[in-house]
Design a protein around this motif. Structure first.
Motif, PDB file in Angstrom:
ATOM      1  N   SER A  26     -45.786  41.915  17.292  1.00 45.86           N
ATOM      2  CA  SER A  26     -45.347  42.005  18.765  1.00 45.86           C
ATOM      3  C   SER A  26     -45.774  40.276  18.872  1.00 45.86           C
ATOM      4  N   PRO A  27     -44.501  39.635  18.719  1.00 44.74           N
ATOM      5  CA  PRO A  27     -44.827  38.163  18.835  1.00 44.74           C
ATOM      6  C   PRO A  27     -44.765  37.607  20.124  1.00 44.74           C
ATOM      7  N   PHE A  28     -45.352  36.478  20.359  1.00 41.58           N
ATOM      8  CA  PHE A  28     -45.425  35.498  21.430  1.00 41.58           C
ATOM      9  C   PHE A  28     -44.912  34.001  21.006  1.00 41.58           C
ATOM     10  N   GLY A  29     -44.897  33.215  22.050  1.00 47.45           N
ATOM     11  CA  GLY A  29     -44.203  32.098  22.103  1.00 47.45           C
ATOM     12  C   GLY A  29     -44.198  31.281  20.521  1.00 47.45           C
ATOM     13  N   ILE A  30     -45.573  30.925  20.375  1.00 51.02           N
ATOM     14  CA  ILE A  30     -45.850  30.022  19.294  1.00 51.02           C
ATOM     15  C   ILE A  30     -45.895  30.515  17.791  1.00 51.02           C
ATOM     16  N   THR A  31     -45.762  31.888  18.043  1.00 45.08           N
ATOM     17  CA  THR A  31     -45.606  32.445  16.673  1.00 45.08           C
ATOM     18  C   THR A  31     -44.331  31.979  15.959  1.00 45.08           C
ATOM     19  N   ALA A  32     -43.469  31.386  16.488  1.00 45.48           N
ATOM     20  CA  ALA A  32     -42.153  30.948  16.120  1.00 45.48           C
ATOM     21  C   ALA A  32     -42.431  30.017  14.693  1.00 45.48           C
ATOM     22  N   GLU A  33     -43.609  29.174  14.735  1.00 46.85           N
ATOM     23  CA  GLU A  33     -43.631  28.447  13.616  1.00 46.85           C
ATOM     24  C   GLU A  33     -44.851  28.600  13.013  1.00 46.85           C
ATOM     25  N   TYR A  34     -45.504  29.843  13.303  1.00 51.83           N
ATOM     26  CA  TYR A  34     -46.552  30.687  12.144  1.00 51.83           C
ATOM     27  C   TYR A  34     -45.900  31.209  10.938  1.00 51.83           C
ATOM     28  N   ALA A  35     -46.195  30.447  10.060  1.00 51.36           N
ATOM     29  CA  ALA A  35     -45.276  30.844   8.560  1.00 51.36           C
ATOM     30  C   ALA A  35     -46.013  30.235   7.531  1.00 51.36           C
ATOM     31  N   HIS A  36     -45.718  30.696   6.255  1.00 51.92           N
ATOM     32  CA  HIS A  36     -46.265  29.864   4.972  1.00 51.92           C
ATOM     33  C   HIS A  36     -45.431  28.364   5.049  1.00 51.92           C
ATOM     34  N   PRO A  37     -46.216  27.549   4.469  1.00 55.24           N
ATOM     35  CA  PRO A  37     -45.824  26.237   4.348  1.00 55.24           C
ATOM     36  C   PRO A  37     -44.502  26.065   3.725  1.00 55.24           C
ATOM     37  N   LEU A  38     -44.117  26.732   2.514  1.00 53.24           N
ATOM     38  CA  LEU A  38     -43.028  26.923   1.897  1.00 53.24           C
ATOM     39  C   LEU A  38     -41.734  27.530   2.809  1.00 53.24           C
ATOM     40  N   GLU A  39     -42.045  28.429   3.560  1.00 54.66           N
ATOM     41  CA  GLU A  39     -41.083  29.055   4.616  1.00 54.66           C
ATOM     42  C   GLU A  39     -40.891  27.850   5.719  1.00 54.66           C
ATOM     43  N   THR A  40     -41.875  27.045   6.006  1.00 55.23           N
ATOM     44  CA  THR A  40     -41.464  26.008   7.000  1.00 55.23           C
ATOM     45  C   THR A  40     -40.597  24.803   6.426  1.00 55.23           C
ATOM     46  N   ILE A  41     -40.935  24.813   5.012  1.00 55.44           N
ATOM     47  CA  ILE A  41     -39.800  23.818   4.383  1.00 55.44           C
ATOM     48  C   ILE A  41     -38.324  24.255   4.163  1.00 55.44           C
ATOM     49  N   ILE A  42     -38.166  25.505   4.063  1.00 56.03           N
ATOM     50  CA  ILE A  42     -36.983  26.382   3.532  1.00 56.03           C
ATOM     51  C   ILE A  42     -36.033  26.376   4.911  1.00 56.03           C
ATOM     52  N   LEU A  43     -36.832  26.660   5.933  1.00 62.68           N
ATOM     53  CA  LEU A  43     -36.167  27.091   7.213  1.00 62.68           C
ATOM     54  C   LEU A  43     -35.793  25.854   7.915  1.00 62.68           C
ATOM     55  N   GLY A  44     -36.885  24.987   7.777  1.00 55.15           N
ATOM     56  CA  GLY A  44     -36.542  23.598   8.393  1.00 55.15           C
ATOM     57  C   GLY A  44     -35.350  22.795   8.048  1.00 55.15           C
ATOM     58  N   VAL A  45     -35.013  23.134   6.949  1.00 61.97           N
ATOM     59  CA  VAL A  45     -33.767  22.399   6.435  1.00 61.97           C
ATOM     60  C   VAL A  45     -32.529  22.764   7.166  1.00 61.97           C
ATOM     61  N   GLY A  46     -32.470  24.073   7.494  1.00 62.38           N
ATOM     62  CA  GLY A  46     -31.064  24.276   8.449  1.00 62.38           C
ATOM     63  C   GLY A  46     -31.172  23.643   9.861  1.00 62.38           C
ATOM     64  N   THR A  47     -32.338  23.291  10.214  1.00 66.19           N
ATOM     65  CA  THR A  47     -32.659  22.724  11.738  1.00 66.19           C
ATOM     66  C   THR A  47     -31.820  21.363  11.865  1.00 66.19           C
ATOM     67  N   VAL A  48     -31.933  20.668  10.331  1.00 64.42           N
ATOM     68  CA  VAL A  48     -31.397  19.371  10.784  1.00 64.42           C
ATOM     69  C   VAL A  48     -30.274  18.916  10.067  1.00 64.42           C
ATOM     70  N   ILE A  49     -29.472  20.050   9.498  1.00 63.24           N
ATOM     71  CA  ILE A  49     -28.174  19.725   8.839  1.00 63.24           C
ATOM     72  C   ILE A  49     -27.170  19.429   9.805  1.00 63.24           C
ATOM     73  N   GLY A  50     -26.993  20.054  11.147  1.00 63.21           N
ATOM     74  CA  GLY A  50     -25.919  19.750  12.125  1.00 63.21           C
ATOM     75  C   GLY A  50     -26.269  18.440  12.677  1.00 63.21           C
ATOM     76  N   PRO A  51     -27.405  18.068  13.216  1.00 59.09           N
ATOM     77  CA  PRO A  51     -27.549  16.802  13.832  1.00 59.09           C
ATOM     78  C   PRO A  51     -27.111  15.578  12.866  1.00 59.09           C
ATOM     79  N   PHE A  52     -27.568  15.785  11.435  1.00 59.64           N
ATOM     80  CA  PHE A  52     -27.285  14.708  10.575  1.00 59.64           C
ATOM     81  C   PHE A  52     -25.802  14.403  10.286  1.00 59.64           C
ATOM     82  N   LEU A  53     -24.977  15.705  10.332  1.00 60.40           N
ATOM     83  CA  LEU A  53     -23.766  15.695  10.100  1.00 60.40           C
ATOM     84  C   LEU A  53     -22.726  15.080  11.057  1.00 60.40           C
ATOM     85  N   PHE A  54     -23.336  15.388  12.378  1.00 64.08           N
ATOM     86  CA  PHE A  54     -22.559  14.819  13.444  1.00 64.08           C
ATOM     87  C   PHE A  54     -23.027  13.762  14.042  1.00 64.08           C
ATOM     88  N   SER A  55     -24.268  13.332  13.797  1.00 64.21           N
ATOM     89  CA  SER A  55     -24.597  11.883  14.562  1.00 64.21           C
ATOM     90  C   SER A  55     -25.522  11.454  13.568  1.00 64.21           C
TER      91      SER A  55
END
Length: 267
Positions: free
Chosen positions: A153-182
């Protein structure tokens, strides 16, 4: 067209950059902005936990967000942010500068900024869907992604509650867009703020009448992702619902539950 320009913001932004320095803002400033956006987005949902009026909007009515769980989660998240995310930003600083990211670049027009955010959402959602789906298989789930599912039963800050490797893996997707367009820091920070609100909201455990999921038909939001945490499978996309529909991974009882809720609201 002047009304669609951000020229009126530029003098204040450049003064801000001159005061703190571009070198500091590109790395440490981005980390600080991340912290402000992340915890700032969480505070309204935290307050809602202590106001009885909002209880009716909680998705999992029988679950309580107690202080012990929230404190434990906050400590783990902060440790990950300080010892994983901040070093990542520092390590990739030369690469970021090499591709031309600048705090002093001219600000984009409002239409182009909105286009960048929209495209970044689409790109991140596609990347997240496949990466997240892969993390639900075999050793990837057992040793990495299972950590994120400590909270059914998640709550807001569980969004980034994750294994360090998952933080790295999923974090890549966050920066692709802005680096492609700006290549400007302003756009990156705007996208970061919007994206962090989206991920905190979809882990919030609340389905408010004004939530995007009730305004945009293909927006997943908290009900969509909360279901994933509750049953541990299906509903893999981060933002939209269409990828799960196309590839047959929508939660089996999610739409049945959603339809029943809509009927109850209309009665």
């Amino acid at each position: 067209m002047q009304s669609l320009s951000l020229k009126f913001v530029e003098p204040y932004w450049f003064k801000f950059v001159d005061y703190y320095g571009e070198e500091f803002l590109l790395t440490y400033g981005t980390f600080i902005a991340h912290q402000v956006f992340y915890f700032g987005c969480f505070i309204p949902f935290l307050i809602a936990d202590f106001i009885p009026f909002f209880r009716k909007y909680k998705i999992q009515q029988t679950k309580e967000n107690d202080w012990k769980s929230q404190t434990y989660c906050a400590i783990k998240v902060i440790l990950t942010q300080v010892f994983i995310q901040l070093p990542m930003m520092y390590i990739f600083d030369p690469a970021i500068k090499a591709i031309g990211l600048s705090a002093r670049a001219p600000l984009p027009s409002i239409p182009y900024l909105l286009l960048t955010i929209a495209c970044s959402f689409i790109i991140e959602d596609f990347y997240f869907y496949w990466a997240h789906r892969a993390l639900h298989h075999g050793i990837w789930y057992k040793y990495i992604h299972k950590v994120h599912h400590d909270f059914a039963s998640p709550f807001g800050i569980t969004a980034e509650y994750a294994h360090p490797l998952e933080t790295i893996i999923l974090g890549v997707g966050t920066v692709i867009g802005p680096f492609l367009f700006s290549r400007d820091l302003f756009t990156l920070w705007v996208w970061l703020g919007v994206r962090l609100y989206q991920t905190v909201e979809c882990h919030s455990g609340y389905d408010f009448p004004w939530s995007f999921t009730n305004l945009i038909p293909f927006w997943g939001g908290a009900p969509f992702h909360d279901y994933h945490h509750e049953v541990f499978i299906g509903n893999y996309a981060s933002t939209f619902t269409y990828l799960d529909k196309i590839f047959g991974t929508s939660g089996k009882s999610y739409y049945t539950r959603k339809d029943k809720k809509s009927i109850n609201k209309s009665e």
